[in-house]
Motif scaffolding. Sequence first.
Motif, short mmCIF file in Angstrom:
data_model
loop_
_atom_site.label_atom_id
_atom_site.label_comp_id
_atom_site.label_asym_id
_atom_site.label_seq_id
_atom_site.Cartn_x
_atom_site.Cartn_y
_atom_site.Cartn_z
N ARG A 187 1.59 -1.28 -0.12
CA ARG A 187 -0.24 -0.02 0.41
C ARG A 187 1.15 1.10 0.20
O ARG A 187 2.42 1.48 0.28
N GLY A 188 -0.06 1.99 -0.24
CA GLY A 188 0.64 3.83 -0.27
C GLY A 188 0.50 4.57 -1.36
O GLY A 188 -0.02 4.19 -2.01
N ALA A 189 0.75 5.52 -1.30
CA ALA A 189 0.72 6.85 -2.08
C ALA A 189 2.12 7.71 -2.19
O ALA A 189 2.81 7.90 -1.43
N ASN A 190 2.41 7.91 -3.80
CA ASN A 190 3.95 8.80 -4.07
C ASN A 190 3.53 9.61 -4.97
O ASN A 190 2.42 9.89 -5.48
N ILE A 191 3.97 11.61 -4.28
CA ILE A 191 4.23 12.36 -5.21
C ILE A 191 5.48 12.52 -5.05
O ILE A 191 6.51 12.41 -5.27
N TYR A 192 5.80 12.08 -6.73
CA TYR A 192 6.65 12.28 -7.17
C TYR A 192 6.93 13.85 -8.19
O TYR A 192 6.23 14.71 -8.50
N TYR A 193 8.33 14.14 -7.70
CA TYR A 193 8.55 15.69 -8.52
C TYR A 193 9.65 15.50 -9.22
O TYR A 193 10.64 14.56 -9.73
N THR A 194 10.40 17.22 -10.42
CA THR A 194 11.33 16.71 -10.75
C THR A 194 11.88 17.80 -9.72
O THR A 194 11.86 18.73 -9.12
N PRO A 195 13.84 16.77 -9.70
CA PRO A 195 14.28 17.49 -9.43
C PRO A 195 14.99 18.33 -10.08
O PRO A 195 15.27 18.68 -11.22
N GLY A 196 15.65 19.46 -8.54
CA GLY A 196 15.49 20.95 -9.44
C GLY A 196 15.01 21.75 -9.72
O GLY A 196 15.34 23.00 -10.26
N ASN A 197 13.49 21.29 -9.10
CA ASN A 197 12.46 22.46 -10.52
C ASN A 197 12.00 22.93 -8.45
O ASN A 197 10.74 22.38 -8.04
N PRO A 198 12.12 23.76 -8.20
CA PRO A 198 12.46 24.45 -6.65
C PRO A 198 9.93 24.46 -6.90
O PRO A 198 10.02 24.10 -5.92
N GLU A 199 9.32 24.57 -8.36
CA GLU A 199 7.67 25.17 -8.28
C GLU A 199 7.18 23.60 -8.24
O GLU A 199 6.34 23.50 -7.51
N SER A 200 7.75 22.88 -8.79
CA SER A 200 7.94 21.46 -8.42
C SER A 200 8.19 20.57 -7.46
O SER A 200 6.50 19.96 -6.73
#
Length: 238
Positions: free
Chosen positions: A85-98
């Motif tokens: 189980r689990g939820a993952n929130i992925y973001y772009t490394p190096g992008n401060p707004e992401s």
Amino acid sequence: MPIIYLSPSTQETNHYADGGNEEYYMNLIVDELVPYLNSSGINYLRNNPNKPVSNAINQSNKEIYDLHLAIHTGEKKGDLSGQTRGANIYYTPGNPESYRASKMIYQNFKEIYPIPDKVNQIPNDLLVELKDTSAPSVLLEIAQHDNYEDAAWVRENIENIAENIAMSLTEFFSIPLITPKTPQIISTPKTLNLYSRPSTKSEIILTIPPDANLLKLGEWENWNTVDYLGNIGYIESI
């Protein structure tokens, strides 16, 4: 005015453990999310569920968006299938707004996901909707659809998930979360400015003439969110 690209999953072949598929449920969530966006003054473009993800990326990159938000569920393969189980929130490394958007989603999602310790904020430079979009991007994987408990939780919490995402988006844009109401046609008694945010110091989107018909979408303090000729924004209460 805030504007986002909404990209719910187009993966109808990803089947849920207890019936249904990823595309179906993610689009149900976005159906519930859209009224919150309208009432809170966030403009959006939504992907076409009948087109592949490459079409969404190309469409997103044709305009300037403040955020590209992909909404999915995940699954595990092999021996782990159905066991995680689990939820993952992925973001772009190096992008401060992401990163900033993902952090707000991460913090708020922990409040509704049944196992808060299983909510993760993760940098990722391989997912195409993160690496190939020009806007700051977040991919929200709200649960694991191969797990019976997670699949049931998604099905039973469509509206709660949508409201939670809306709360994170309004925090990201520093605007109030406004509960949707039944749209109502109103007329302007005088010339009014349509603002991008509930402040007379914010950007004026356009000027609305007297006796114009508006679609009132929500109320907050002494402001109304309205739709005028397809332009969503704020006017001072009338």
